[in-house]
Write a protein that holds these residues in place. Structure first.
Motif, PDB file in Angstrom:
ATOM      1  N   ASP A  56       0.486  -1.510   0.052  1.00 27.34           N
ATOM      2  CA  ASP A  56      -0.466  -0.067   0.384  1.00 27.34           C
ATOM      3  C   ASP A  56       1.112   1.123  -0.369  1.00 27.34           C
ATOM      4  O   ASP A  56       1.761   1.314   0.772  1.00 27.34           O
ATOM      5  CB  ASP A  56      -0.697   0.237   1.350  1.00 27.34           C
ATOM      6  N   LYS A  79       1.635  -2.290  -5.060  1.00 21.13           N
ATOM      7  CA  LYS A  79       0.097  -3.158  -6.063  1.00 21.13           C
ATOM      8  C   LYS A  79      -1.308  -1.330  -5.631  1.00 21.13           C
ATOM      9  O   LYS A  79      -1.606  -1.619  -6.506  1.00 21.13           O
ATOM     10  CB  LYS A  79      -0.049  -4.154  -4.710  1.00 21.13           C
ATOM     11  N   THR A  80      -1.268  -0.773  -4.423  1.00 25.89           N
ATOM     12  CA  THR A  80      -2.464   0.018  -4.028  1.00 25.89           C
ATOM     13  C   THR A  80      -1.735   1.508  -3.430  1.00 25.89           C
ATOM     14  O   THR A  80      -1.637   1.723  -2.506  1.00 25.89           O
ATOM     15  CB  THR A  80      -3.219  -0.361  -3.133  1.00 25.89           C
ATOM     16  N   THR A  82      -3.600   5.269  -2.914  1.00 28.28           N
ATOM     17  CA  THR A  82      -4.871   5.957  -2.706  1.00 28.28           C
ATOM     18  C   THR A  82      -3.927   7.236  -2.386  1.00 28.28           C
ATOM     19  O   THR A  82      -3.020   8.285  -1.876  1.00 28.28           O
ATOM     20  CB  THR A  82      -4.690   5.826  -0.998  1.00 28.28           C
ATOM     21  N   TYR A  99      -1.439   1.806 -13.338  1.00 26.10           N
ATOM     22  CA  TYR A  99      -1.830   1.959 -12.668  1.00 26.10           C
ATOM     23  C   TYR A  99      -3.413   2.424 -12.966  1.00 26.10           C
ATOM     24  O   TYR A  99      -3.542   3.418 -13.764  1.00 26.10           O
ATOM     25  CB  TYR A  99      -1.892   2.835 -11.181  1.00 26.10           C
ATOM     26  N   SER A 102      -9.790   1.694  -8.605  1.00 20.33           N
ATOM     27  CA  SER A 102     -10.192   0.809  -8.677  1.00 20.33           C
ATOM     28  C   SER A 102     -11.083   1.212  -7.755  1.00 20.33           C
ATOM     29  O   SER A 102     -11.328   2.555  -7.297  1.00 20.33           O
ATOM     30  CB  SER A 102      -9.735   0.115  -7.627  1.00 20.33           C
ATOM     31  N   ASP A 263      -8.538   5.045  -4.994  1.00 19.09           N
ATOM     32  CA  ASP A 263      -7.645   3.781  -5.235  1.00 19.09           C
ATOM     33  C   ASP A 263      -7.308   3.238  -6.863  1.00 19.09           C
ATOM     34  O   ASP A 263      -8.015   3.602  -7.615  1.00 19.09           O
ATOM     35  CB  ASP A 263      -8.121   2.895  -4.456  1.00 19.09           C
ATOM     36  N   TYR A 264      -5.796   3.345  -6.724  1.00 23.34           N
ATOM     37  CA  TYR A 264      -5.488   2.772  -8.326  1.00 23.34           C
ATOM     38  C   TYR A 264      -4.557   1.455  -7.954  1.00 23.34           C
ATOM     39  O   TYR A 264      -4.180   1.440  -6.909  1.00 23.34           O
ATOM     40  CB  TYR A 264      -4.327   3.569  -8.594  1.00 23.34           C
ATOM     41  N   LEU A 265      -4.321   0.368  -8.923  1.00 23.40           N
ATOM     42  CA  LEU A 265      -4.142  -0.425  -8.417  1.00 23.40           C
ATOM     43  C   LEU A 265      -3.041  -0.878  -9.466  1.00 23.40           C
ATOM     44  O   LEU A 265      -3.046  -0.697 -10.969  1.00 23.40           O
ATOM     45  CB  LEU A 265      -5.360  -1.714  -8.888  1.00 23.40           C
ATOM     46  N   ARG A 266      -2.258  -1.841  -9.513  1.00 22.34           N
ATOM     47  CA  ARG A 266      -0.992  -2.683 -10.744  1.00 22.34           C
ATOM     48  C   ARG A 266      -1.650  -3.751 -10.458  1.00 22.34           C
ATOM     49  O   ARG A 266      -1.695  -4.325  -9.601  1.00 22.34           O
ATOM     50  CB  ARG A 266       0.123  -1.828 -10.444  1.00 22.34           C
TER      51      ARG A 266
END
Ligand SMILES: CC(C)(COP(=O)(O)OP(=O)(O)OC[C@H]1O[C@@H](n2cnc3c(N)ncnc32)[C@H](O)[C@@H]1OP(=O)(O)O)[C@@H](O)C(=O)NCCC(=O)NCCS
Length: 266
Positions: A56, A79-80, A82, A99, A102, A263-266
Motif C-alpha cells: 500500500d 500494488k495499491t 490512494t 496503474y 478501482s 484508489d489505483y491498482l497495478r
C-alpha cells in the motif's frame, strides 16, 4: 512531511497537516510496520511516500515537481495507491506507471466556510467545552466509546496532544449529566492556510441521535473561527454501509463536497 503538506496545501491536496499528526501518532508502536521516505532538495521536502502495510502507498508530491511522483512510485513499487481525484500530477504519474483506477468505498472531501455557524443546542443537563490536560483519561474513554475496535489509548493520545499543531482549545467534548464525556471533536488548525481539519469526531454509542455530534462539531468550529480560520475540511467515509452516519452528519452541518479519494491498482 508536515512542512511540504502545509507549504503546498490546496483543495487539490490529499492530506492536511492534522492528518499526519493524527495518523502517525494515534497508535503506539506502529512505526516498525511502516516505511516512510522523503525526497528533499536543498533542505526542502518536495515529496514523501508512506506505506502503512506491504503493497500500500500514500504519497504526496509538490505539484511544482510532478516528476517526483514517478520516483516515489518506482521506489515503493506498490500494488495499491490512494490519492485524491484532484491531484492531477499524481494521477498522471499513476497512469504512466501502469496503474488503473478501482472503485469502492472512498473518502468524501468536504468543506465549509466558517460563516453562519449556529449555536450548539444540547439536551438538558449536557454541556460542551474544550479539554484540559487533566481530562486525558475521559478524553480517551469517549474516543474508545465511539470506536470500540480502536487502538487509541492514553499513551498514544498523550503523544497526539504533544504534537504540532495540536491545541487543547480545539479539542472539544460534550459532558453528560453524570460528568462522563459523551461526544468529541478534535480540530487541527493549519494557520498558514486558514483551514482546520476535523479529525476525529465521535459520539459514545449510548448517546447517538441526540444532536451531540452536531453540537460538539459546532462548538469546535466556532472555536476554530475564533482562532482566525476561514474554512474547515473533513473526510468522512462514503459508499460504505458500515459507516452510515458520518457523511449525513457533516452534510447536515453545511459541509459540501469538493473532491474524493481514489484508489489505483497495478
Ligand atoms: C457520526 C456520529 C459522530 C454522529 O453522532 P451523533 O451524536 O449520533 O449525531 P447527531 O445526533 O448530532 O446527528 C446530527 C445529524 O447527523 C445526521 N445523522 C447522524 N447519524 C445518522 C445516521 N445514523 N444515519 C443518517 N443520518 C445521521 C442526521 O442528519 C442528524 O440529524 P437528525 O438526528 O436531526 O436527523 C456517530 O454516529 C459516531 O460516532 N459514529 C462512529 C464514528 C464516526 O463514524 N465518526 C465520524 C467520522 S470521523
Amino acid at each position: 512531511m508536515q512542512a511540504l503538506t502545509q507549504r503546498t496545501w490546496s483543495h487539490d491536496s490529499s492530506c492536511h497537516i492534522g492528518d499526519l499528526a493524527w495518523q502517525r501518532l494515534m497508535h503506539v508502536g506502529r512505526e516498525d510496520e511502516w516505511s516512510t521516505r522523503l525526497w528533499e532538495v536543498d533542505g526542502e521536502v518536495r515529496a514523501w511516500g508512506w506505506s502503512q502495510a506491504p503493497g500500500d502507498l500514500q504519497l504526496y508530491v509538490d505539484p511544482a515537481h510532478p516528476e517526483l511522483a514517478d520516483e516515489v512510485l518506482v521506489h515503493f513499487g506498490p500494488k495499491t495507491v490512494t490519492t485524491l481525484d484532484r491531484a492531477t500530477h499524481v494521477l498522471d504519474a499513476l497512469r504512466r506507471n501502469g496503474y488503473v483506477r478501482s472503485d469502492g468505498p472512498y473518502l468524501a472531501y468536504l468543506t465549509r466556510a466558517l460563516t453562519g455557524l449556529p449555536e450548539p443546542m444540547l439536551p438538558k443537563g449536557f454541556t460542551v467545552r474544550s479539554v484540559t490536560a487533566d481530562d486525558l483519561v475521559h478524553r480517551v474513554a469517549v474516543h474508545q466509546a465511539a470506536w470500540p475496535a480502536t487502538r487509541v489509548n492514553e499513551q498514544s493520545y498523550r503523544a497526539v496532544t504533544a504534537a504540532w499543531p495540536y491545541r487543547a482549545g480545539l479539542d472539544w467534548v460534550v459532558v453528560a449529566p453524570d460528568g462522563s464525556f459523551a461526544a468529541s471533536c478534535l480540530v487541527w488548525f493549519d494557520e498558514a492556510n486558514g483551514v482546520g481539519l476535523l479529525e476525529p469526531v465521535g459520539t459514545d454509542a449510548r448517546f447517538r441521535r441526540l444532536g451531540l455530534g452536531r453540537s460538539v462539531c459546532l462548538a469546535a468550529l466556532r472555536a476554530l473561527r475564533a482562532e482566525g480560520a476561514r474554512e474547515a475540511v473533513v473526510y468522512p467515509v462514503a459508499g460504505d454501509s458500515r459507516h452510515p452516519a458520518a457523511l449525513p452528519l457533516y452534510e447536515a452541518l453545511g459541509f459540501a463536497p469538493y473532491a474524493r479519494s481514489v484508489d489505483y491498482l497495478r
